[in-house]
Design a protein around this motif. Structure first.
Motif, PDB file in Angstrom:
ATOM      1  N   ALA A  59       0.837  -1.206   0.000  1.00  0.00           N
ATOM      2  CA  ALA A  59       0.000   0.000   0.000  1.00  0.00           C
ATOM      3  C   ALA A  59       0.871   1.256   0.000  1.00  0.00           C
ATOM      4  O   ALA A  59       0.580   2.235  -0.700  1.00  0.00           O
ATOM      5  N   ASP A  60       1.942   1.227   0.767  1.00  0.00           N
ATOM      6  CA  ASP A  60       2.892   2.341   0.824  1.00  0.00           C
ATOM      7  C   ASP A  60       3.497   2.588  -0.559  1.00  0.00           C
ATOM      8  O   ASP A  60       3.572   3.720  -1.057  1.00  0.00           O
ATOM      9  N   PHE A  61       3.938   1.515  -1.196  1.00  0.00           N
ATOM     10  CA  PHE A  61       4.557   1.625  -2.525  1.00  0.00           C
ATOM     11  C   PHE A  61       3.545   2.072  -3.575  1.00  0.00           C
ATOM     12  O   PHE A  61       3.859   2.897  -4.444  1.00  0.00           O
ATOM     13  N   GLU A  62       2.337   1.552  -3.513  1.00  0.00           N
ATOM     14  CA  GLU A  62       1.302   1.936  -4.488  1.00  0.00           C
ATOM     15  C   GLU A  62       1.042   3.443  -4.434  1.00  0.00           C
ATOM     16  O   GLU A  62       0.796   4.085  -5.476  1.00  0.00           O
ATOM     17  N   GLU A  63       1.098   4.022  -3.255  1.00  0.00           N
ATOM     18  CA  GLU A  63       0.891   5.461  -3.124  1.00  0.00           C
ATOM     19  C   GLU A  63       2.009   6.228  -3.831  1.00  0.00           C
ATOM     20  O   GLU A  63       1.753   7.224  -4.523  1.00  0.00           O
ATOM     21  N   VAL A  64       3.255   5.769  -3.667  1.00  0.00           N
ATOM     22  CA  VAL A  64       4.377   6.417  -4.356  1.00  0.00           C
ATOM     23  C   VAL A  64       4.212   6.302  -5.865  1.00  0.00           C
ATOM     24  O   VAL A  64       4.419   7.275  -6.609  1.00  0.00           O
ATOM     25  N   VAL A  65       3.830   5.120  -6.340  1.00  0.00           N
ATOM     26  CA  VAL A  65       3.649   4.909  -7.776  1.00  0.00           C
ATOM     27  C   VAL A  65       2.563   5.824  -8.320  1.00  0.00           C
ATOM     28  O   VAL A  65       2.726   6.446  -9.378  1.00  0.00           O
ATOM     29  N   GLU A  66       1.451   5.942  -7.593  1.00  0.00           N
ATOM     30  CA  GLU A  66       0.352   6.797  -8.056  1.00  0.00           C
ATOM     31  C   GLU A  66       0.800   8.249  -8.178  1.00  0.00           C
ATOM     32  O   GLU A  66       0.484   8.936  -9.164  1.00  0.00           O
ATOM     33  N   ILE A  67       1.536   8.733  -7.191  1.00  0.00           N
ATOM     34  CA  ILE A  67       2.030  10.114  -7.241  1.00  0.00           C
ATOM     35  C   ILE A  67       2.950  10.303  -8.443  1.00  0.00           C
ATOM     36  O   ILE A  67       2.865  11.305  -9.168  1.00  0.00           O
ATOM     37  N   CYS A  68       3.827   9.333  -8.676  1.00  0.00           N
ATOM     38  CA  CYS A  68       4.758   9.431  -9.809  1.00  0.00           C
ATOM     39  C   CYS A  68       4.025   9.438 -11.142  1.00  0.00           C
ATOM     40  O   CYS A  68       4.333  10.248 -12.032  1.00  0.00           O
ATOM     41  N   MET A  69       3.068   8.546 -11.303  1.00  0.00           N
ATOM     42  CA  MET A  69       2.407   8.418 -12.603  1.00  0.00           C
ATOM     43  C   MET A  69       1.400   9.528 -12.863  1.00  0.00           C
ATOM     44  O   MET A  69       0.899   9.665 -13.979  1.00  0.00           O
ATOM     45  N   ARG A  70       1.093  10.338 -11.827  1.00  0.00           N
ATOM     46  CA  ARG A  70       0.271  11.544 -12.041  1.00  0.00           C
ATOM     47  C   ARG A  70       1.140  12.756 -12.362  1.00  0.00           C
ATOM     48  O   ARG A  70       0.604  13.826 -12.673  1.00  0.00           O
ATOM     49  N   ASN A  71       2.460  12.594 -12.279  1.00  0.00           N
ATOM     50  CA  ASN A  71       3.389  13.688 -12.539  1.00  0.00           C
ATOM     51  C   ASN A  71       3.706  13.699 -14.028  1.00  0.00           C
ATOM     52  O   ASN A  71       4.449  12.853 -14.533  1.00  0.00           O
ATOM     53  N   SER A  72       3.145  14.657 -14.756  1.00  0.00           N
ATOM     54  CA  SER A  72       3.281  14.665 -16.211  1.00  0.00           C
ATOM     55  C   SER A  72       4.727  14.866 -16.655  1.00  0.00           C
ATOM     56  O   SER A  72       5.141  14.342 -17.697  1.00  0.00           O
ATOM     57  N   LEU A  73       5.524  15.601 -15.876  1.00  0.00           N
ATOM     58  CA  LEU A  73       6.923  15.802 -16.242  1.00  0.00           C
ATOM     59  C   LEU A  73       7.684  14.486 -16.154  1.00  0.00           C
ATOM     60  O   LEU A  73       8.514  14.167 -17.018  1.00  0.00           O
ATOM     61  N   LEU A  74       7.422  13.713 -15.116  1.00  0.00           N
ATOM     62  CA  LEU A  74       8.081  12.415 -14.958  1.00  0.00           C
ATOM     63  C   LEU A  74       7.652  11.462 -16.074  1.00  0.00           C
ATOM     64  O   LEU A  74       8.492  10.832 -16.725  1.00  0.00           O
TER      65      LEU A  74
END
Length: 527
Positions: free
Chosen positions: A344-359
């Motif tokens: 769950a902790d990792f999924e939250e990090v992934v979600e934040i990353c994949m919502r970052n259009s620059l990344l």
């Protein structure tokens, strides 16, 4: 009629009965001793008619016992859990064999490695450049020969014969072998027009340390710590492949408890590496906070590792015959709860990353490896699965307890950095599920069995789907039960070279991002 029976009949009809002596050693293995001139014909027939792929080539110095060198070819079926293990004699006087490099790019690498380490020449090989050898090695020094003496020599500054790329506006950018940060050495030479990469050549083997030679003369137990240290982030993968090879040679079956516990350890290793890699990929786009959180999650997993085996990198958990007496899992329910929290902790990090259009913009389309190039190079693991190649040793050649567990092999098609990052995420999810299935079945019963005496000069191998991809250990013992030849294949051996193709038409600043998304092992390749 079984596939093995049809295969035997077909090889006799196609190659002729005099092409080989045949014997079936195990129910899923066919062992052949080849006559002169048949390796290429055998490889072609196996691939065209039965979808077998070359998985490994091994040279052995048998001059003392048989007055020759031996070359072994291991072919694995892509559709069934079947193997063909063929051996060919190479006269000690001529030191020459027929090349199959034009048939298989991996074969070209194996043959170059054998030439450097044994001095065996391959007729009609298309690439005369060394693979392992550096220019300052003595010409008559072949370190894996049994009579190779310890030779003192030092780097004299001789340059490696890189292929030059010329033309108007083409410049070379050398990178390494010494790099910034904590990283092993490798030399990368870019040919660029402006910032666009039109070619990249890698020179590895700066960490060559004679690993396979160090196995010689050791007992199976004495050699285990060496197997665990082949590649520091793949303790379990290499230890398990080595132990499976020894167990196959000894003809023993590992207890069920050990089989399930091995699954737990291997998936824990996959978890901490994939999560760390996702963070490192994000870091190479400039999103350092994601990397910090992934490293924090990795630390949680390393502490769980220490509870399982007493070591944060899972050393001392697997032994020939099973698992160590000191390795234990006392509370499967607690481990499952911890892993649910980690996921769950990792999924939250992934979600934040994949919502970052620059990344995401940096990942999409960057470092694309085509399926055709990947297939030609025989790539393995998440590199293969991220460009549409559906391979996984856990499913295709089940080992440990994987044949009794439910799991999905994720496959993506794009072949870019984004696909390699997201495939890691999918595999993290599957690893948590596998551990939760295996853990409750790994607490009761025998931990290990005693090995039987090892037969002399009989080959055996072990296959494992490590976190980078398929790992193979090939072993042979002498009359005293000590190891006389151990051949190691880390997936990095075939995965490093396609990086050059993935970089084409990318810009130089994207090299760190592409390189991290591949994340191959220098030590595992260089041996």
């Amino acid at each position: 009629m079984s596939t093995l029976t049809r295969l035997i009949d077909h090889l006799g009809d196609t190659l002729g009965e005099k092409a080989f002596d045949m014997r079936v050693v195990r129910e899923n293995e066919l062992h052949l001793r080849l006559a002169a001139g048949t390796p290429l014909a055998l490889a072609s027939t196996l691939e065209a008619d039965f979808d077998f792929k070359l998985s490994l080539m091994v040279a052995s110095d048998r001059r003392t016992e048989r007055s020759c060198f031996e070359i072994s070819y291991l072919f694995a079926s892509a559709r069934e859990n079947l193997f063909v293990h063929a051996t060919k004699d190479v006269p000690a006087s001529g030191n020459a064999a027929r090349s199959i490099a034009t048939f298989s790019l991996p074969a070209s690498l194996y043959e170059r490695e054998i030439r450097d380490m044994f001095g065996i020449l391959f007729e009609d090989h298309p690439n005369e450049r060394p693979l392992v050898r550096h220019g300052f090695w003595p010409e008559d020094y072949f370190p894996l020969r049994k009579d190779a003496a310890r030779v003192e020599f030092a780097d004299n500054g001789q340059s490696f014969p890189f292929q030059r790329v010329g033309g108007e506006g083409v410049f070379e950018i050398p990178v390494g072998p010494v790099h910034a940060g904590i990283i092993e050495p490798g030399h990368f030479r870019f040919s660029v027009v402006g910032e666009t990469i039109i070619d990249m050549k890698a020179r590895l083997y700066f960490t060559h340390k004679g690993t396979e030679k160090l196995f010689e003369g050791r007992t199976p137990t004495e050699a285990l710590p060496l197997a665990e240290r082949i590649s520091g982030d793949t303790t379990v993968g290499h230890a398990m492949a080595y132990c499976q090879a020894i167990e196959s040679l000894a003809g023993v079956d590992v207890p069920n408890r050990a089989r399930y516990f091995r699954v737990v350890l291997l998936e824990m290793e996959r978890l901490y590496n994939h999560i760390a890699d996702f963070g490192a990929i994000a870091n190479d786009t400039g999103f350092a906070v994601a990397n910090s959180h992934c490293m924090r999650i990795r630390e949680r997993l390393l502490r769980l590792n220490a509870e399982l085996t007493g070591n944060r990198l899972l050393r001392d958990g697997i032994v020939p015959g099973g698992v160590a007496a000191t390795a234990s899992l006392s509370d499967p329910a607690r481990l499952a709860g911890e892993l649910d929290s980690v996921l769950a902790d990792f999924e939250e990090v992934v979600e934040i990353c994949m919502r970052n259009s620059l990344l995401v913009d940096r990942l999409e389309g960057t470092g694309r490896l085509t399926r055709k190039t990947a297939e030609d190079h025989g790539v393995l693991g998440y590199i293969a699965r991220s460009c549409g190649i559906d391979v996984d040793t856990r499913r295709d050649h089940p080992f440990a307890a994987y044949g009794k567990l439910e799991f999905r092999v994720p496959v993506l098609e794009e072949g870019d950095v984004k696909a390699r990052a997201l495939l890691r995420v999918e595999e993290v999810r599957e690893s948590v599920s596998l551990i939760k299935q295996a853990a409750p079945r790994s607490t009761e019963g025998l931990r290990s069995v005693l090995l039987r005496a090892l037969p002399a000069f009989e080959p055996a191998f072990g296959l494992v789907e490590g976190w980078r991809g398929q790992i193979i250990h090939w072993v042979m013992a002498d009359e005293e039960g000590r190891l006389t030849r151990v051949k190691i294949k880390d997936p990095s051996f075939v995965n490093w070279r396609p990086l050059s193709f993935a970089l084409l038409k990318n810009i130089v600043p994207d090299f760190p991002l592409c390189n991290k998304s591949f994340n191959q092992s220098y030590s595992g390749n260089d041996l």
